[in-house]
Write an enzyme that holds these catalytic residues in place. Structure first.
Site, PDB file in Angstrom:
ATOM      1  N   GLU A 173      64.040  50.788  -2.300  1.00  0.00           N
ATOM      2  CA  GLU A 173      63.673  50.120  -1.052  1.00  0.00           C
ATOM      3  C   GLU A 173      64.756  49.190  -0.511  1.00  0.00           C
ATOM      4  O   GLU A 173      64.540  47.970  -0.381  1.00  0.00           O
ATOM      5  CB  GLU A 173      62.364  49.340  -1.238  1.00  0.00           C
ATOM      6  CG  GLU A 173      61.195  50.202  -1.651  1.00  0.00           C
ATOM      7  CD  GLU A 173      59.873  49.423  -1.773  1.00  0.00           C
ATOM      8  OE1 GLU A 173      59.883  48.203  -1.550  1.00  0.00           O
ATOM      9  OE2 GLU A 173      58.851  50.041  -2.082  1.00  0.00           O
ATOM     10  N   GLU A 358      56.228  55.581  -5.419  1.00  0.00           N
ATOM     11  CA  GLU A 358      55.249  54.483  -5.501  1.00  0.00           C
ATOM     12  C   GLU A 358      54.117  54.767  -4.535  1.00  0.00           C
ATOM     13  O   GLU A 358      54.359  55.187  -3.396  1.00  0.00           O
ATOM     14  CB  GLU A 358      55.860  53.126  -5.100  1.00  0.00           C
ATOM     15  CG  GLU A 358      56.819  52.541  -6.088  1.00  0.00           C
ATOM     16  CD  GLU A 358      57.373  51.177  -5.658  1.00  0.00           C
ATOM     17  OE1 GLU A 358      56.705  50.472  -4.860  1.00  0.00           O
ATOM     18  OE2 GLU A 358      58.470  50.844  -6.107  1.00  0.00           O
TER      19      GLU A 358
HETATM   20  O1  IFM Z   1      55.728  45.470  -6.085  1.00  0.00           O
HETATM   21  C1  IFM Z   1      56.390  46.149  -5.067  1.00  0.00           C
HETATM   22  C2  IFM Z   1      57.540  46.959  -5.615  1.00  0.00           C
HETATM   23  O2  IFM Z   1      58.429  46.165  -6.324  1.00  0.00           O
HETATM   24  C3  IFM Z   1      58.283  47.638  -4.503  1.00  0.00           C
HETATM   25  N1  IFM Z   1      57.382  48.387  -3.657  1.00  0.00           N
HETATM   26  C4  IFM Z   1      56.201  47.726  -3.190  1.00  0.00           C
HETATM   27  C5  IFM Z   1      55.466  47.094  -4.344  1.00  0.00           C
HETATM   28  C6  IFM Z   1      54.186  46.395  -3.843  1.00  0.00           C
HETATM   29  O3  IFM Z   1      54.512  45.378  -2.964  1.00  0.00           O
END
Ligand code: IFM
Length: 458
Positions: A173, A358
Site C-alpha cells: 500500500e 488483504e
Molecule cells: O491494518 C491495515 C494494514 O496494515 C494495511 N491495510 C489495511 C489494514 C486495515 O486498516
C-alpha cells in the site's frame, strides 16, 4: 450484501488456490529492539506523545516475535495454505543499509522453516510501512537514494529466503505511506506537505522497481506489488461530482498502477497537486514500468464521492450510504466493489495474475464466558467478499489466492489495539489467542474449497 446466502454445494475455487491470512511486522511482532534490531520510524512515531489515539505503542503488540511457533500451529489448525507477513527492515539491517543483524535474519529463517514444515506457503512483503529510523534521518522516502537502500535490503532477503519463499511483494500500500505519512501526517513519519507526498510516492515506485531488478538477477520465483484499491463512483450525475470521483480514482487507484503498467502518471494528478506536482524524469518512469509476476490487491470498501472543496487534496469526500453497514473504521461494507475492482484491473491493465492480499473488517467482538467469540458481521463480510471474488473469476479474472486481514487482532497503527480485524481474538493483557466464529467459518471454507458457500447442484 449479497443475499440470500447460497446453500453449500460445489467447490468454488481451484484446488491450488492459496488460502491465507495476513499480518505485518510492526502490527504483530512486538520486541522492536530485541536481539540487535534498530528502531523503525514507527517505533519513533508511537513513542511520540499524541500520535496514537490510544497512547499505545507496538512494543508488545501480539508478541509474535516470541510466540511465532504457537501462531504457526494455530494457522495449521485452521488449515491455512498460505501466510502473508512482512519483514521488519530494521530488524535485519538495524541502520537500514550496511551491516546485517544475523539474529534478526534468523527470526525470519526460523519462521519460514516452520511454515514450510507445516505446509503453509510463505508470502513475504518487504516493506509494510516500518522504515529504519536511521533512513528516516537521511530523508526517508524523500531521498532518491532510498531506491538503492531498498534494493540492497531486498537482496539480503532474497539470498536468505528465496530457496523457500516463492512469492515476494516489494511494497504494501504505497498510497497509504504517501497519503498518511507525507501528506496528512497521521501515520509515520508524520509529515504534512503536498510537496513531499508526490516525491515520496515516486521514490516508493523507484524502490519497488529497483528491488524488482535485483530479483530478476537473483531470484527464482515470483515478485509483485501490493496496492489498496477502492472503486470510486460519483454520488450524482452533476459534472462536479463526476469530476470528484475521477480525481479520487486517479489519486488512490491509478497513482501507482498507471506508472507500473502504463509508464505514466494519470494527468489528473497535476490538477490534484497543482504547483506541488513535480516533473519526473522519463528514465525513472521507464524503470518503474517493469513486468510484475502478480498484483496483490487489498480491498476493504468503496467511495461514493461528491465535490467538496474542503476535502484536501482531491476536493472530494465520501457520501455516507444510509442503507449500508459500516465497520468500526467507518468503512462501508460493499462486497460488489471487490468484483468491480478485480474486473476493472483486468480491463485497464490486462490479464495479470492477482492475489487478494488483504480483505477483512473491524467490528467490536466480545469473548463470551465459554470462550466463544461470536462475530457474525465479520463472517458475513468474509462470505460475501469471497462470493464476489468468485464472481470476478467467473468474469475471467486470474485470481490465485485470498488472504484475510488479519490472522490476529493486532496493532492497528494510529488506532492502537482499539480496532480488531482478527479472525483470532487476542487478549492483549494475557496474549491468549481465541479463534472467533469467523475463523471456524474460514477454516470450513478452506477445507471445502468454498463448497460451504458454494452453489448447490441440487
Ligand atoms: O491494518 C491495515 C494494514 O496494515 C494495511 N491495510 C489495511 C489494514 C486495515 O486498516
Amino acid at each position: 450484501m449479497l443475499t440470500p446466502a447460497p446453500r453449500p454445494g460445489r467447490p468454488l475455487f481451484p484446488t491450488r488456490f492459496a488460502w491465507g491470512a495476513a499480518t505485518s511486522a510492526y502490527q504483530v511482532e512486538g520486541s522492536p529492539l530485541a536481539d540487535g534490531a534498530g528502531p523503525s520510524n514507527w517505533h519513533r512515531f508511537t513513542h511520540s506523545p499524541g500520535r496514537v489515539l490510544t497512547g499505545e505503542t507496538g512494543d508488545v503488540a501480539c508478541d509474535h516475535y516470541r510466540r511465532w511457533r504457537d501462531d504457526v500451529a494455530l494457522m495449521r489448525e485452521l488449515g491455512l495454505t498460505a501466510y502473508r507477513f512482512s519483514v521488519s527492515w530494521s530488524r535485519v539491517l538495524p541502520t537500514g543499509a550496511g551491516a546485517v543483524n544475523p539474529k534478526g535474519l534468523d527470526f525470519y529463517r526460523r519462521l519460514v522453516d516452520a511454515l514450510c514444515e507445516a505446509g503453509i506457503a510463505p508470502f513475504v512483503t518487504l516493506f509494510h510501512w516500518d522504515l529504519p529510523a536511521a533512513l528516516d534521518d537521511r530523508g526517508g522516502w524523500l531521498n532518491r537514494d532510498i531506491a538503492g537502500w531498498f534494493a540492497e535490503y531486498a537482496e539480503v532477503m532474497f539470498r536468505a529466503l528465496d530457496d523457500r519463499v516463492a512469492w515476494w511483494a516489494t511494497l504494501n500500500e504505497p498510497w497509504v505511506v504517501s497519503d498518511g505519512g507525507y501528506l496528512h501526517g497521521t501515520l509515520a513519519p508524520g509529515h504534512a506537505s503536498p510537496f513531499e507526498a508526490p516525491i515520496a510516492s515516486h521514490n516508493l515506485l523507484r524502490a519497488h522497481a529497483a528491488a524488482l531488478q535485483a530479483y530478476r538477477a537473483a531470484g527464482r520465483h515470483e515478485i509483485g506489488l501490493v496496492v489498496n484499491l477502492e472503486p470510486k463512483s460519483a454520488s450524482s450525475s452533476d459534472p462536479a461530482d463526476l469530476a470528484a470521483a475521477a480525481r479520487s480514482d486517479a489519486y488512490m487507484n491509478r497513482q501507482f498502477l498507471d506508472p507500473v503498467f502504463l509508464g505514466a502518471y494519470p494527468d489528473d494528478l497535476a490538477e490534484v497537486f497543482g504547483e506541488a506536482w513535480p516533473s519526473f524524469a522519463a528514465s525513472d518512469l521507464a524503470e518503474i514500468r517493469q513486468k510484475i509476476d502478480f498484483l496483490g490487491i487489498n480491498y476493504y470498501t468503496r467511495g461514493v464521492m461528491h465535490h467538496d472543496p474542503a476535502a484536501w487534496p482531491v476536493s472530494a469526500a465520501k457520501v455516507t450510504q444510509p442503507d449500508s453497514v459500516y465497520t468500526e473504521m467507518e468503512w462501508e461494507v460493499y462486497p460488489q466493489g471487490l468484483r468491480e475492482t478485480l474486473l476493472w484491473v483486468r480491463e485497464r491493465y490486462g490479464d495479470v495474475p492477482i492475489y487478494i492480499t488483504e480483505n477483512g473488517a473491524a467490528f467490536p467482538d466480545g469473548v463470551a464466558t465459554d470462550g466463544a467469540v461470536s462475530d457474525s458481521l465479520r463472517t458475513a463480510y468474509l462470505r460475501d467478499h469471497l462470493l464476489a471474488a468468485h464472481a470476478a473469476m467467473q468474469g475471467g479474472v486470474d485470481l490465485r489466492g485470498y488472504f484475510v486481514w488479519s490472522l490476529l487482532d493486532n496493532f492497528e497503527w494510529n488506532h492502537g489495539t482499539s480496532k480488531r480485524f482478527g479472525i483470532v481474538h487476542v487478549d492483549f493483557a494475557t496474549q491468549q489467542r481465541t479463534p472467533k466464529d469467523s475463523a471456524r467459518f474460514y477454516a470450513e471454507v478452506i477445507r471445502t474449497n468454498g463448497a460451504v458457500i458454494g452453489v448447490s447442484e441440487g
